[in-house]
Structure formats: C-alpha cells, structure tokens
Design an enzyme around this catalytic site. Structure first.
Site, PDB file in Angstrom:
ATOM      1  N   TYR A  46       0.818  -1.218   0.000  1.00  0.00           N
ATOM      2  CA  TYR A  46       0.000   0.000   0.000  1.00  0.00           C
ATOM      3  C   TYR A  46       0.847   1.261   0.000  1.00  0.00           C
ATOM      4  O   TYR A  46       0.464   2.279  -0.571  1.00  0.00           O
ATOM      5  CB  TYR A  46      -0.980  -0.007   1.180  1.00  0.00           C
ATOM      6  CG  TYR A  46      -2.199  -0.845   0.883  1.00  0.00           C
ATOM      7  CD1 TYR A  46      -3.075  -0.467  -0.128  1.00  0.00           C
ATOM      8  CD2 TYR A  46      -2.452  -2.020   1.578  1.00  0.00           C
ATOM      9  CE1 TYR A  46      -4.179  -1.245  -0.434  1.00  0.00           C
ATOM     10  CE2 TYR A  46      -3.554  -2.800   1.283  1.00  0.00           C
ATOM     11  CZ  TYR A  46      -4.419  -2.409   0.278  1.00  0.00           C
ATOM     12  OH  TYR A  46      -5.512  -3.175  -0.024  1.00  0.00           O
ATOM     13  N   GLU A  49       2.083 -30.445  15.423  1.00  0.00           N
ATOM     14  CA  GLU A  49       1.401 -29.901  14.243  1.00  0.00           C
ATOM     15  C   GLU A  49       0.083 -29.226  14.589  1.00  0.00           C
ATOM     16  O   GLU A  49      -0.157 -28.096  14.195  1.00  0.00           O
ATOM     17  CB  GLU A  49       1.146 -31.008  13.207  1.00  0.00           C
ATOM     18  CG  GLU A  49       0.324 -30.512  12.008  1.00  0.00           C
ATOM     19  CD  GLU A  49       0.150 -31.527  10.892  1.00  0.00           C
ATOM     20  OE1 GLU A  49       0.905 -32.517  10.864  1.00  0.00           O
ATOM     21  OE2 GLU A  49      -0.734 -31.324  10.044  1.00  0.00           O
ATOM     22  N   ASP A  93       1.295 -35.150  11.766  1.00  0.00           N
ATOM     23  CA  ASP A  93       0.516 -36.180  11.087  1.00  0.00           C
ATOM     24  C   ASP A  93       1.433 -37.053  10.236  1.00  0.00           C
ATOM     25  O   ASP A  93       2.446 -36.582   9.707  1.00  0.00           O
ATOM     26  CB  ASP A  93      -0.534 -35.544  10.165  1.00  0.00           C
ATOM     27  CG  ASP A  93      -1.722 -34.968  10.932  1.00  0.00           C
ATOM     28  OD1 ASP A  93      -1.870 -35.258  12.137  1.00  0.00           O
ATOM     29  OD2 ASP A  93      -2.513 -34.238  10.309  1.00  0.00           O
TER      30      ASP A  93
END
Lengths: 363, 363
Positions: free
Chosen positions: B96, B191, B243
């Site tokens: 911006y 995780e 996982d």
C-alpha cells in the site's frame, strides 16, 4: 452456560432413558433436532442475536435410520463420560474414538461433526458443555486486561496482558472458567494479525487504555465467546475493525455480532450483540482517499444475497445503505490501505477521528 | 542475524550508490539476484539446511526492465527508511505504501512480495532485518520457559510460559530481540492445536519438564525462528510430532528442519537442523494399530516427487525407507488417531514409548 456439569449429564441420562423405555414397550423412539440454516432464524435487535425460528426435524428409529440413531446415542454416551471424568475431546478425537464403536463407527469426520452438531442443538447446550472442544484455536490479546485462570493443580493464575511485550496472550479453547479484571475503556476486535501487530508496535493499547483482540480472520468460537464475556463482564463497548468487503462485513462482523444460521443454537452464547462497526466502511474510502480493489464476482453475489436474505441486514437500514454504496462504487478496501498515507496514519489520524464519533458507527 | 541495523542500512546505501555511479557514467546498471527454487539448492547434513547452489539472474536496466528496476530501488529505499526510524512494515503495508510511488506503484501485492523476496535474497539478509515483517502470525508456547522481552518503554519483561493456565504465549512476529531461560529437557513441536491442547490439558510439559510448541500446520517464519533460537540457545533436542502423511513429512517437518527451495536464502536462519522426527511414522500405524485413511492422489504424487527430487530425502535412507513403506501401505494417519485407544493413550503410552527410544527417531 452457568448450569453445572451434572445438569447436562443428567439431561443426557434422561434422554437415553426415554429412548430405552420406548424400546422396552416396543414403541419407535424418536429424537428431535432443530433445523440448522439461515432459513430457520429470526432476528430481533433487542435480543441481539439470531434465534432459531422453531423448525425441527424428527428422527424416528427405523431400519434406515438405525445407524445414525446408534451413533447419536454413542455420541451422547461419550459426552456423558467426558463430563463425568472432567475430560474433553476435540472433534477429531471424537471421530477416532468412534473407531472402537464397531458398526457405529464413523467413516469420515464430517459425519461425526454433523451428529455432534445435532446433539448440541437437541439439548440446547453448546459443544463446550458437552466437553467436545473445537480443533482450531485463534485469537490473541494485548492490552489492559488481567485474565484469571487456574494452573494444573487448581491454583489461581493472574495473567497480565500488558506484560507480553511484542508477543500476546493466546486465547485457550475453552474460556468458560476464566475471570477478568480491567479498567479498559473499550475492546478493539481486529481482523488481521498484521494490523494487530501494527497497533501493538505503536503501544496503542497503552495510549488509549483499551484491549486489543486479533481475530485472525473469521473469529473462532473461543475467540467470539472470549469477546462476549469481556463485553458482558467488563461492561465496555466493543468495536470491530475489519476489511471493507462483504467477507469482512458478513462472515466476520455479522457472525461476531449476531451469529450465523447453521449454528443458531449457539448464538445465544457466542455472539457479541453490543459490538459496533468502526470500519473500514465504503464512506471511509472516500473520506480518506484509500487505495481499493475492484469487487470480485463472489463479493457482488455475497452482497446482493445479504440484502435479499440476511435478517440482520434486512433489519438495519444503515447497513443496506452502506452495502448499496459499496456496490455502486464497485470496490473493496483492506484495513492496511491506510499505509498509503504513512504507517502511523491509522494510529494518529484514522482511529482517533473515528472514535471521536463513535455514535456514527454502523450497528 | 547479529549484524547491527546500520550495517544493513549501509549495505542498501552502497548498492544504491553503485547504481547511481553507473547511471552518471552513462553505463547500464545491473542487479544480481539468486534463483529461488528447489533446483538451485544443495543439502549437506553437516551444514544442516538447504543452501543456494549459486545460480543467479542478472537484471540490467533497459527500457523493458525500467519499472521493475525502479520498484526494486524504491523497495530498498523504504527498507532503509524503516531501519533508520526503527519502524517496520508488513508485506501488505509495503504494497500500500507503493501506492504513493506514482508509476512505480504495484498493481497487485504478489508483485511487491516478489520484489521484496528478491531484495532480501540479493542482500543475503532476511526480511526481518530489512524491517519487512510477515503478515501471518502463528505458534503458541506452553511449558518450562521464560521469555525475556521489552515493554513499550524498553523495560525488560519476564514472560513465564508455565503461567498461562489453559491459554498460551503467542509468539510475536519478530523474535530476534527475545532472550530465554529454561531448564527444560526438550522441545516438542506439535502440528495441530488440538494435540497441543490435549498435552496442555494433561499437564504434559510439567510432568516431562519440556517446552510445547503448537505450530498450527506449516510453521510460520516467526515460529520456525523461535524454535531455532530455542534449539541454539538452550542446547536441548527438538522433536517433531506431526501427522503421518506427505504433507506432515515434507511441508511441515522438512521445511522446519532444512528449509524450503524458494526461500533458500533464509534457511540459514529459519530452519532447525537439530530437530528429529518423533512421529507419526508409517511403522507406528502397525505398532499401535492406528486407524488410517487411504492416501490421496496428491499424497502419492508428493511422496514420489520427494523420493525423486528432494535433496533432503535423497540424502537420508531412513526417510526413503519410510516413504516407500507408506506408499506400499497406501495409507496416511493423523496424530489424533491414538484417541482410538483412549484419550490418555498418547500421553501415557505413545510418547513415553517413543522418547525412551529417541535414538531411533527419523533424521
């Protein structure tokens, strides 16, 4: 939310006994669940949140519903066990626990999530009371607030949210047991972590004596409930500062304020009826000469849909006016857009301007 | 990471002066940037992270590159200004700010992000040193750790991560200035927020005298750098608990340990070479009779791709063996799957079993 644990446990027991009695009498047991959708909610400003309009679906035990029926009862039994042992399970853990339920085991997690939602809607309680907790976390706090929690041994802990420097206090998944002390003047609920960090960097909470909340997008249940409890117990205003687009207006702000359609049985606890909308509004784009992006197809669709079907928008004329203004301008704006005028513009110009006229905030 | 601020500021100044001198002499100025991709990295276990292999792209100022050239110089100037005023800007804010650069303004944020990445790679420094900070936050901490930070007035703050009850300490975006005190035995990087909450609920950090980190999926830069600094300064092992699927193995674990290809100029600072892999492994599925899901197409593709192209996997035989085992079994497993055997199984059986044999962890 204030019922004690054994009350919910007792409720589950009674419900199971009803089913059991009917089966003994060779009658077909039934379970009733409210329909969870935007078409089954009503909005009254005085109540402050979406309420269920009363439509129910009735599930009768038949050959074709036997599996769902069994799963619902097993889910209730698991909840009772968690309550009685003061434990908890995430949605995903509940799914894996079902792997030991033989033929009643769920094949996919969305199935167990749906049954869990039905159970909480049936009992008119929320997942946290059933000791099922959401997987996701979210919500950071900085500012004039002391949170009172307990350590693992039950001793009280005073967590001073002015003492985390550049870091923050991360809201826990279950916020029911927390207590608060504060002399802050207001709560500012911020959409993006970037803007939160900007305000922390400039010591905004210290200068304004306020509590900053980073929602990180659509606020999680725990984050919404935390803000609601701040609003109730500290009795101070809550202002929302989010992107100026339909996602910010409806998915974030409207959900925070009055709740959502598919979880209307929860809105009573999880929404913040007293929040008002600081910005970014379509009018701010003009008043502050902000850089914008064109509305996407999905933005336009979402805005038109809200004008037509959202009970909250249909109730509040100022919102209709703002949405129509946005559609006419054809642009959306992000809360970081103020950086165009310098990094301190948001702190030294925009927020003071706005707060001086907080009577004009959108409802 | 230890260079003082003025050194980076001086580097920017010199680079700009070189360009200026060439232009004055009517020569074409050039800027060189390392190529950022997995094809331009090499891996040596002793170094411990992906290093850039040395391929560069050279950008010469011509009619067709004039805009990018100008944008790069403006981005360097912005960085220098932020360093000199002890401020910072998020990636989105930097975008911006460019709206005030006239014709050098960026049309979309991905453009400014790319220039920023090129600038940091050219100077061989990281974004935080240029005072550009990531938008996203992430990473919660609970356990035997005191973080020493400063308040807005520069006074030291001691943040005791054993004192957050059911909540947590949320890692700030810039962690360079933090100091640590701890007598913990290890760091456990987790995780999912759900598993983190499970371990907090069971006071795991207290019983095991460790530091728990919730990564919430792929760890953010700040989270990785925080873990790295814990590893360096406390000199204790870091174990990853994620996982058991290709996403957990490569996107999360491998990125945490050795870094990634497209940001290889950062790996030196942001990876944690001493982390080892606690689980969940394909062998765990067999040893602990865990419920699984079939591998998806994308899992199989990612695994085969890693065997073929990932310098880390190609280096470590035990990983090749595990990946082949996973492909043969055709299944993936989530870390919540232990709930099948009871909610306390992970705390009372799996983690103790594993930690007793930590020499066998995957590298």
């Amino acid at each position: 939310m204030t019922e004690n644990k054994s009350a919910v446990s007792e409720l589950i027991k009674q419900s199971a006994e009803d089913v059991h009695k009917k089966i003994i009498k060779s009658q077909k047991p039934t379970m009733s669940t409210p329909i969870r959708s935007l078409s089954n909610v009503k909005y009254h400003e005085k109540k402050g949140y979406f309420e269920m309009a009363g439509k129910n679906k009735l599930r009768t035990l038949t050959v074709s519903t036997v599996k769902t029926f069994a799963q619902t009862l097993k889910m209730m039994a698991l909840s009772k066990q968690l309550i009685d042992t003061d434990d908890m399970a995430t949605k995903r853990e509940a799914y894996y626990i079902s792997k030991n339920w033989g033929k009643a085991g769920f094949a996919e997690q969305p199935e167990s999530d749906t049954i869990m939602d039905d159970v909480e809607a049936s009992f008119g309680v929320n997942r946290e009371q059933l000791k099922f907790i959401p997987e996701e976390k979210g919500g950071d706090i900085a500012g004039s607030l002391i949170v009172i929690d307990k350590d693992g041994k039950g001793n009280p802990l005073r967590i001073d949210c002015t003492k985390f420097g550049s870091g923050a206090y991360s809201i826990p998944i279950d916020v029911e047991g927390l207590k608060f002390e504060s002399n802050a003047k207001f709560v500012l609920a911020i959409e993006t972590a970037g803007m939160f960090q900007r305000l922390v960097k400039y010591d905004y909470w210290d200068k304004q004596n306020c509590i900053l909340v980073s929602m990180g997008g659509v606020p999680t249940r725990a984050c919404r409930r935390f803000i609601r409890r701040l609003s109730d117990e500290l009795n101070i205003p809550v202002y929302a500062f989010v992107d100026g687009d339909p996602y910010g207006y409806f998915n974030i702000y409207r959900t925070l304020k009055v709740g959502s359609g598919n979880a209307a049985h929860l809105n009573q606890y999880f929404c913040v009826p007293r929040v008002s909308f600081l910005g970014v509004t379509p009018q701010d784009v003009i008043d502050y000469d902000l850089p914008t992006h064109p509305l996407k197809e999905v933005d336009i669709k979402r805005a038109k849909d809200a004008l037509k079907n959202d009970p909250f928008v249909k109730y509040h004329k100022p919102w209709q006016k703002s949405i129509n203004q946005m559609l006419k301008m054809g642009v959306r704006v992000e809360q970081q857009a103020f950086a165009k005028h310098g990094l301190d513009f948001v702190v030294n110009k925009y927020l003071p301007d706005k707060l001086a006229n907080n009577k004009n905030f959108l409802p």
